[in-house]
Design a protein around this motif. Structure first.
Motif: not given
Length: 949
Positions: A591, A598, A625, A641, A644, A648, A651, A670
């Protein structure tokens, strides 16, 4: 090219040698010839051509007013001595144009190639062989025009054979620049429309005739007759592929000198002793009494057919056989014709122009013979073209490919999805795996991502084209070589080495000979049944299974590495203490390769709906995403994850938990930029001290792995979350609600319709945007406010957010409203908790109906408080005034108790069949009926059995 001026009398005298005309006017200087009204200028001749959409005769008088010296027409237009009347304006146009350019076709040795498939490859072969001898040679065809090896600018409105004026202009340039030969593709359109003028070809080749262009020709017979004209009206010597049924017929119907060719040995010229190896083909060229060995660096029997014809044509032109042999050995193929696109990987990509069923049937088997793994065929069909071939294309592809990707081609003025719908009818009954991806670029990216060792991806349909044709004839740049390069670059970016994965999870490598192998992140899997060659298998331990039992099987299937908690003999492994934690660590490492905004979403209920709304709101600005389905725990979230990519920009990751510490691990993996807690309920309370304070403590773990400046967005109407505004001081806390007007985001002027809810967003006390959601329920307003706050924190505009949220839709198991058997049915059985039960009951009571009936099932994972919380739901239902509670499940009896004790009618059973029978006897037309329970209760079975679907 120098300016041309000619006397009208000279042009008519020349053209009149081959075609009759009637003209009563005088002589004058002519400055040009055209059939395009836009190109008419003073002193030119305007040719009245009757087309599919426009008839030039209707503009003849206007063209004379515009300055044309005369018009050529096929009937008397009443224009006196300024009209030249002929029987066929297209044919006369060709004779005039040849005269205008001083008959360059007579100064060149012309070679013409026609047929449905193979024209471009064959024409290029002949051009390259003739050029190899040192003779300057021209080429005209689908891929453009060359004088020697220099490209010539040309009108691309007729991509294969140019319009007649353009064609003779190119002939003139070739002759003036010293070309001896001109090799050209001759299309059925050009022959039907007399676009090749009086040209006569020293050699002409017929490759084959299969279903194509019937949108223009109407029938195969008309199509054949158009092709036949090349050999009856314009040919000195013919070479016919008589292994094609139409070729056999043509051979018997023409009278010029002719030769048959093929592969089977019963033709006058043929190829034999054909051997394929590593993309190279060796064969013998056989003609009466002689045979010669050849090497061709191309695959496929159809390319051997092309080579056989090319050799025969060049031999007819007196080119020495040793020169032909040398030239053919150096031939590198044709752009977009079985062209191999370099990948630098252990799979191959082939780009080909095949856009007809026959072309696929010829190409795919040859490639299949040289494919170690799967043959993946990506194809579509052009818009505004023969629709009948669309399902036939699918059948042809499915016959030879192992995997299909159906996508768009040149949609033109048709809906791309409607075209694909017609293609898909050809796959009925087929068991070949097929993915449908409308966007061709996305489809190519997908093909590259799923490719594994030994696979061959065939990109069929576009070939040499570097554009895509959209509605209104808009051309956009679209080069599949560039797109493949982008996809391959992305593949590198979403890949990790084995060593990199091992370091991320602090594991050790065992039985892995090469730890530098790169593996795409989305090829890490935990389901042994889905393991494919090149994948990574993660061995999880569960209550009823142990993934380690399947490691050897996965290795046999081709897994390059397994993530395990102990070394397994003979199997490549990354050995770690805990495979669950290992995948979280690997996913967290992956990630951090990217930097999307995110958003981490957690809460007792409403996580998934909020996730969907946040993703929708973010999509107003970003390619977003979102966690698929319910991958929100330690097993599922890391795989989200791992999907990804750099594409993107945002997310939304849903995070669930059932014990302390879980959410912290998810958050650290994350690394959210924005955190959301929807509410604090009783879900999983039995593992968290059986208090909502314990639930709050567990939910706040979402902050432990978040960015230091990540804001926390919460429901300000929740008594456990509202105080965080004052108690959390190290980051910004944003509150959203519909009760407390002190919330940072507040909804006012709420209006509820039968299927929609409208409200005004008040931000920090200032009225902002009016929003409408296509669903009802006050909890959805709060979700929308949270989504708005998150999207604005990410830099989105509220007007764009409102537009996106107006398209929000609930899925089939989340407060999905339907009309069945005369009843309004609210299906909300994806999951259940006390707060979501009450929210659903609110929706039920706001729904029009003669009676309001709640069919309620167990809420699970409530621990020691289960009986109390179920009873509270029953009490709430009675207070809302429902007419009947139908309760199903061991715990639901407490709902029935609470409802009855508060004056509501209630029925209870733990037997699904009994509940179903009760509903059949009790429900009536115009009832509004809610179905809600925890997912494992499978309330949808009752719905299906009762409503018959």
């Amino acid at each position: 090219m120098k300016e041309i001026r000619k006397k009208l009398s000279a042009l008519l005298t020349d053209a009149g040698k081959s075609a009759e005309y009637a003209y009563s006017g005088g002589d004058c200087d002519i400055t040009g010839i055209t059939d395009d009204t836009r190109s008419v200028s003073e002193g030119c001749i305007f040719i009245c051509v009757k087309g599919a959409r426009f008839d030039g005769h209707t503009a003849a008088a206007e063209m004379l007013e515009k300055g044309a010296a005369a018009v050529v027409c096929d009937h008397d237009l009443g224009l006196g001595d300024r009209q030249i009347v002929v029987s066929d304006t297209r044919k006369f146009y060709g004779h005039l144009t040849a005269a205008w350019f001083d008959h360059p076709e007579k100064q060149l040795t012309l070679i013409g190639i026609t047929g449905t498939n193979g024209k471009t490859t064959l024409a290029t072969m002949v051009h390259d062989i003739l050029s190899y001898t040192g003779e300057k040679t021209g080429l005209i065809g689908t891929t453009g025009a060359l004088i020697g090896n220099e490209p010539v600018e040309r009108d691309d409105s007729t991509p294969t054979t140019p319009k007649v004026y353009e064609l003779y202009k190119i002939f003139r340039m070739m002759a003036d620049q010293g070309c001896k030969y001109c090799v050209m593709e001759v299309s059925s359109f050009a022959l039907e429309q007399n676009r090749i003028g009086p040209a006569v070809y020293e050699c002409a080749v017929f490759t084959n005739l299969t279903r194509d262009h019937l949108d223009y020709h109407g029938t195969m017979e008309n199509y054949y007759q158009a092709k036949k004209k090349l050999f009856t009206d314009h040919c000195k010597c013919a070479f016919i592929n008589t292994e094609d049924s139409y070729g056999e017929r043509l051979y018997n119907e023409i009278s010029c000198p002719k030769y048959s060719y093929g592969l089977k040995g019963d033709t006058s010229i043929y190829a034999s002793y054909i051997k394929y190896s590593g993309g190279v083909t060796k064969f013998w060229f056989c003609c009466p009494g002689k045979s010669f060995p050849f090497t061709l660096r191309m695959m496929g029997g159809y390319n051997i057919l092309n080579a056989t014809a090319a050799i025969a044509v060049c031999a007819q032109l007196k080119i020495p056989m040793e020169k032909i042999t040398e030239a053919m050995g150096c031939f590198k193929g044709v752009r977009g014709r079985c062209e191999i696109i370099p990948t630098g990987k252990d799979f191959f990509i082939v780009c080909d122009y095949a856009h007809s069923p026959d072309a696929l049937e010829n190409m795919l088997p040859s490639i299949k013979e040289n494919t170690e793994g799967r043959l993946i065929c990506l194809f579509g069909c052009g818009g505004d073209r023969d629709r009948t071939k669309r399902p036939l294309m699918a059948k042809a592809a499915a016959q030879f490919a192992d995997y299909l990707i159906v996508t768009s081609d040149n949609p033109r003025n048709e809906d791309p999805d409607a075209i694909i719908d017609e293609i898909m009818t050809g796959l009925e009954g087929s068991d070949v795996p097929c993915d449908r991806i409308t966007d061709r670029k996305e489809a190519i990216f997908h093909a590259v991502r799923i490719a594994r060792k030994g696979d061959v991806i065939v990109l069929a349909g576009k070939g040499h084209e570097d554009y895509q044709v959209l509605a209104g004839n808009v051309h956009i740049h679209f080069d599949e070589r560039e797109i493949c390069a982008q996809a391959l670059d992305l593949l590198d970016k979403i890949s990790m080495t084995v060593e990199e994965m091992a370091q991320a999870c602090k594991g050790s490598c065992a039985n892995i000979p090469d730890t530098s192998i790169k593996i795409a992140a989305d090829r890490i899997k935990s389901d042994s049944r889905k393991i494919l060659p090149g994948d990574v298998f993660v061995a999880y331990r569960g209550e009823k299974f142990d993934g380690h039992d399947y490691v050897k099987d996965c290795t046999d299937k081709g897994a390059v590495v397994n993530v395990t908690d102990h070394e397994i003999e003979g199997c490549p492994c990354i050995v770690t203490k805990d495979t669950v934690r290992a995948v979280l660590d690997i996913a967290g490492h992956f990630r951090r390769k990217f930097s999307p905004v995110l958003v981490g979403v957690t809460g007792s209920v409403g996580k998934t709906t909020t996730k969907e709304m946040v993703a929708l709101a973010l999509s107003s600005k970003y390619n977003t995403y979102k966690t698929p389905a319910n991958r929100n725990n330690e097993i599922g979230m890391p795989f989200a994850l791992l999907e990804l990519t750099p594409a993107y920009e945002a997310a939304v990751i849903e995070m669930g938990m059932s014990h302390f510490g879980e959410l912290e691990r998810l958050s650290r993996s994350s690394n959210p930029d924005i955190c959301i807690i929807t509410n604090i309920g009783w879900s999983h309370a039995e593992n968290l001290g059986s208090t909502q304070e314990g639930v709050l403590k567990a939910k706040l773990e979402v902050l432990l792995g978040a960015k230091p400046d990540a804001p926390l967005i919460v429901c300000g109407d929740d008594p456990h979350l509202a105080p965080l505004k004052n108690t959390i001081t190290d980051r910004k806390v944003i509150t959203c609600g519909i009760v407390d007007n002190n919330c940072d985001y507040f909804a006012t002027d709420i209006e509820t319709g039968e299927e929609s809810t409208s409200f005004t967003v008040v931000k920090n006390g200032i009225r902002c945007e009016r929003m409408t959601l296509p669903c009802i329920g006050s909890h959805h307003i709060t979700d929308a406010l949270i989504a708005t706050a998150a999207a604005e924190a990410a830099g989105c505009d509220m007007a764009g957010i409102a537009e996106k949220l107006s398209g929000f839709g609930l899925d089939g198991l989340r407060q999905h409203k339907e009309y069945k058997k005369g009843q309004t049915v609210i299906i909300d059985c994806y999951n259940a908790a006390p707060d979501s039960m009450k929210a659903a009951l609110n929706v039920l009571c706001d729904t029009k109906g003669a009676r309001h009936i709640a069919v309620l099932g167990d809420m699970l994972e409530l621990g020691d408080l289960s009986a109390k919380l179920h009873k509270e739901v029953g009490e709430y239902a009675a207070q809302k005034g429902i007419d009947l509670a139908v309760c199903y499940g061991d715990n639901a009896k407490h709902i029935a108790e609470g409802a009855k004790e508060n004056g509501a009618e209630a029925y209870y059973s733990s037997d699904k069949a009994e509940v179903l029978d009760f509903l059949k006897a009790s429900l009536r037309d115009n009832d509004a009926v809610l179905y809600k329970a925890s997912r494992s209760m499978r309330m949808e079975d009752i719905i299906r059995d009762y409503y018959g679907e």
